[in-house]
Motif scaffolding. Structure first.
Motif, PDB file in Angstrom:
ATOM      1  N   LEU A 294     -27.655 -38.270  -6.607  1.00 18.41           N
ATOM      2  CA  LEU A 294     -27.749 -37.156  -7.549  1.00 18.41           C
ATOM      3  C   LEU A 294     -29.069 -36.405  -7.394  1.00 18.41           C
ATOM      4  N   ASN A 295     -30.070 -37.064  -6.888  1.00 14.32           N
ATOM      5  CA  ASN A 295     -31.362 -36.444  -6.659  1.00 14.32           C
ATOM      6  C   ASN A 295     -31.278 -35.675  -5.337  1.00 14.32           C
ATOM      7  N   LYS A 296     -31.550 -34.390  -5.359  1.00 12.09           N
ATOM      8  CA  LYS A 296     -31.388 -33.568  -4.161  1.00 12.09           C
ATOM      9  C   LYS A 296     -32.277 -34.027  -3.009  1.00 12.09           C
ATOM     10  N   GLU A 297     -33.388 -34.723  -3.320  1.00 12.17           N
ATOM     11  CA  GLU A 297     -34.235 -35.251  -2.260  1.00 12.17           C
ATOM     12  C   GLU A 297     -33.499 -36.330  -1.467  1.00 12.17           C
ATOM     13  N   TRP A 298     -32.573 -37.018  -2.111  1.00 19.15           N
ATOM     14  CA  TRP A 298     -31.849 -38.111  -1.476  1.00 19.15           C
ATOM     15  C   TRP A 298     -30.545 -37.661  -0.841  1.00 19.15           C
ATOM     16  N   PHE A 299     -30.197 -36.415  -1.016  1.00 22.01           N
ATOM     17  CA  PHE A 299     -28.905 -35.948  -0.490  1.00 22.01           C
ATOM     18  C   PHE A 299     -28.888 -36.033   1.030  1.00 22.01           C
ATOM     19  N   ARG A 300     -27.800 -36.565   1.564  1.00 18.87           N
ATOM     20  CA  ARG A 300     -27.599 -36.627   3.010  1.00 18.87           C
ATOM     21  C   ARG A 300     -26.289 -35.922   3.327  1.00 18.87           C
ATOM     22  N   PRO A 301     -26.204 -35.256   4.443  1.00 16.49           N
ATOM     23  CA  PRO A 301     -24.913 -34.686   4.831  1.00 16.49           C
ATOM     24  C   PRO A 301     -23.873 -35.805   4.934  1.00 16.49           C
ATOM     25  N   TYR A 302     -22.643 -35.491   4.541  1.00 19.34           N
ATOM     26  CA  TYR A 302     -21.569 -36.485   4.627  1.00 19.34           C
ATOM     27  C   TYR A 302     -20.275 -35.810   5.037  1.00 19.34           C
ATOM     28  N   LYS A 303     -19.301 -36.635   5.391  1.00 24.94           N
ATOM     29  CA  LYS A 303     -18.012 -36.122   5.848  1.00 24.94           C
ATOM     30  C   LYS A 303     -16.883 -36.667   4.989  1.00 24.94           C
ATOM     31  N   VAL A 304     -15.892 -35.818   4.799  1.00 24.55           N
ATOM     32  CA  VAL A 304     -14.658 -36.159   4.105  1.00 24.55           C
ATOM     33  C   VAL A 304     -13.524 -35.845   5.076  1.00 24.55           C
ATOM     34  N   ALA A 305     -12.517 -36.701   5.095  1.00 20.96           N
ATOM     35  CA  ALA A 305     -11.361 -36.461   5.965  1.00 20.96           C
ATOM     36  C   ALA A 305     -10.096 -36.396   5.115  1.00 20.96           C
ATOM     37  N   ILE A 306      -9.218 -35.490   5.503  1.00 13.13           N
ATOM     38  CA  ILE A 306      -7.899 -35.355   4.878  1.00 13.13           C
ATOM     39  C   ILE A 306      -6.887 -35.736   5.945  1.00 13.13           C
TER      40      ILE A 306
END
Length: 154
Positions: free
Chosen positions: A114-126
């Motif tokens: 939730l902290n933007k400093e900790w945000f990492r790019p991630y992937k979602v698959a459908i």
């Protein structure tokens, strides 16, 4: 006998709160979508399960039919792959699957993502489970063969 084919749409979230547009064309021989699974596949790391990391909305046949609204979560340990959720969507040839994925970042304050400093790019698959249209290729080829044989006998 119906043939089943699977199609994967991968989405990459690179910013907190990002909206990722979906524009995907299925092969023209797909006649019907009969199931889907949408899930996080890479990038989010947490010691606890997160029930919601984003919202998914999918429309079929170039925005003519909205059939999927789903929450995407994160599981720390995946014991078994989820079952396909049932769909029954006739597909029009050459039409697009459209929609969006929204990173919602909802959860208790203790989750570091939730902290933007900790945000990492991630992937979602459908993952889409579809049926192939029955074609009459065998009928046409045998009809041509029969006509050619009859012509040769004359």
């Amino acid at each position: 006998m119906t043939k089943i084919r699977y199609n994967i749409i991968q989405l990459e979230v690179t910013q907190a709160g990002q909206v990722v547009e979906i524009r995907h064309r299925l092969p023209s021989n797909y006649g019907r979508c009969i199931g889907f699974v949408a899930r996080h596949v890479k990038g989010v790391y947490s010691e606890v399960d997160i029930p919601e990391i984003g919202l998914l909305a999918i429309e079929f046949n170039s925005r003519k039919q909205l059939f999927v609204n789903d929450l995407i979560g994160y599981e720390t340990e995946v014991e078994q792959l989820p079952e396909y959720k049932e769909l029954n969507i006739p597909l029009e040839s050459g039409q697009l699957i459209t929609g969006y994925y929204l990173d919602t970042q909802k959860g208790p304050d203790k989750w570091p993502y939730l902290n933007k400093e900790w945000f990492r790019p991630y992937k979602v698959a459908i993952y889409l489970k579809c049926e192939i249209q029955n074609s009459n290729q065998n009928v046409r080829s045998s009809a041509i063969h029969t006509t050619a044989t009859q012509t040769a006998k004359c």
